[in-house]
Design an enzyme around this catalytic site. Structure first.
Site, mmCIF file in Angstrom:
data_model
loop_
_atom_site.group_PDB
_atom_site.id
_atom_site.type_symbol
_atom_site.label_atom_id
_atom_site.label_comp_id
_atom_site.label_asym_id
_atom_site.label_seq_id
_atom_site.Cartn_x
_atom_site.Cartn_y
_atom_site.Cartn_z
ATOM 1 N N CYS A 70 23.837 31.334 31.694
ATOM 2 C CA CYS A 70 24.933 32.208 32.076
ATOM 3 C C CYS A 70 26.239 31.414 31.990
ATOM 4 O O CYS A 70 26.345 30.329 32.567
ATOM 5 C CB CYS A 70 24.728 32.731 33.499
ATOM 6 N N CYS A 141 19.617 43.137 24.592
ATOM 7 C CA CYS A 141 20.725 43.067 23.639
ATOM 8 C C CYS A 141 21.938 42.526 24.395
ATOM 9 O O CYS A 141 22.508 43.223 25.237
ATOM 10 C CB CYS A 141 20.984 44.470 23.080
#
Length: 152
Positions: A70, A141
């Protein structure tokens, strides 16, 4: 009077997206801190749930061994061995690491989709669809601007 109304409306509009996300996260930052650490494109995607242009992320074509983290808090999210070429123009994975991501229902764009975000800081990553490869049949996605790549 017009100035006061404008300021109140501006404040309400800037806080409204935050109020929609009732979940709390381990890593929190002020909006000013998020803006200082992210580019405009990263902020739009990660904090305002926008989407980067298809084909714009170099991570889409990266197939080196490693882990995708992240960008907001460095939590490991996706192992490279679950990445596949979906042909969509966005980095796609069929599974995340255990306890790495959270989801919520996204009812924008006149449809219902599964939004995926970092479970530690809440940064928007992308969406999950049911058209991925085995073994999960899922396609995570993702927006490349939400990710960092750490080679193995």
């Amino acid at each position: 009077m017009h100035r006061r109304s404008f300021l109140i409306a501006t404040l309400a509009a800037s806080v409204a997206p935050l109020a929609l996300r009732a979940e709390t996260f381990e890593v929190t930052r002020t909006e000013a801190a998020w803006r200082a650490m992210l580019t405009d494109a990263q902020y739009a995607v990660m904090r305002r749930e926008s989407t980067e242009r298809a084909g714009s992320s170099p991570l889409d074509k990266n197939y080196a061994p490693g882990t995708y983290l992240c960008r907001g808090c460095d939590l490991p999210l996706y192992p490279s061995d679950t990445k596949f070429d979906s042909g969509t123009g966005w980095p796609s994975f069929y599974a995340s690491l255990p306890d790495a991501v959270g989801t919520k229902i996204d009812k924008s764009l006149f449809t219902s989709r599964t939004e995926v975000h970092c479970r530690r800081c809440g940064s928007h990553l992308g969406h999950i669809f049911d058209d991925g490869p085995k073994p999960t049949g899922k396609r995570h996605c993702l927006n490349g601007v939400s990710l960092k790549f750490q080679s193995a």
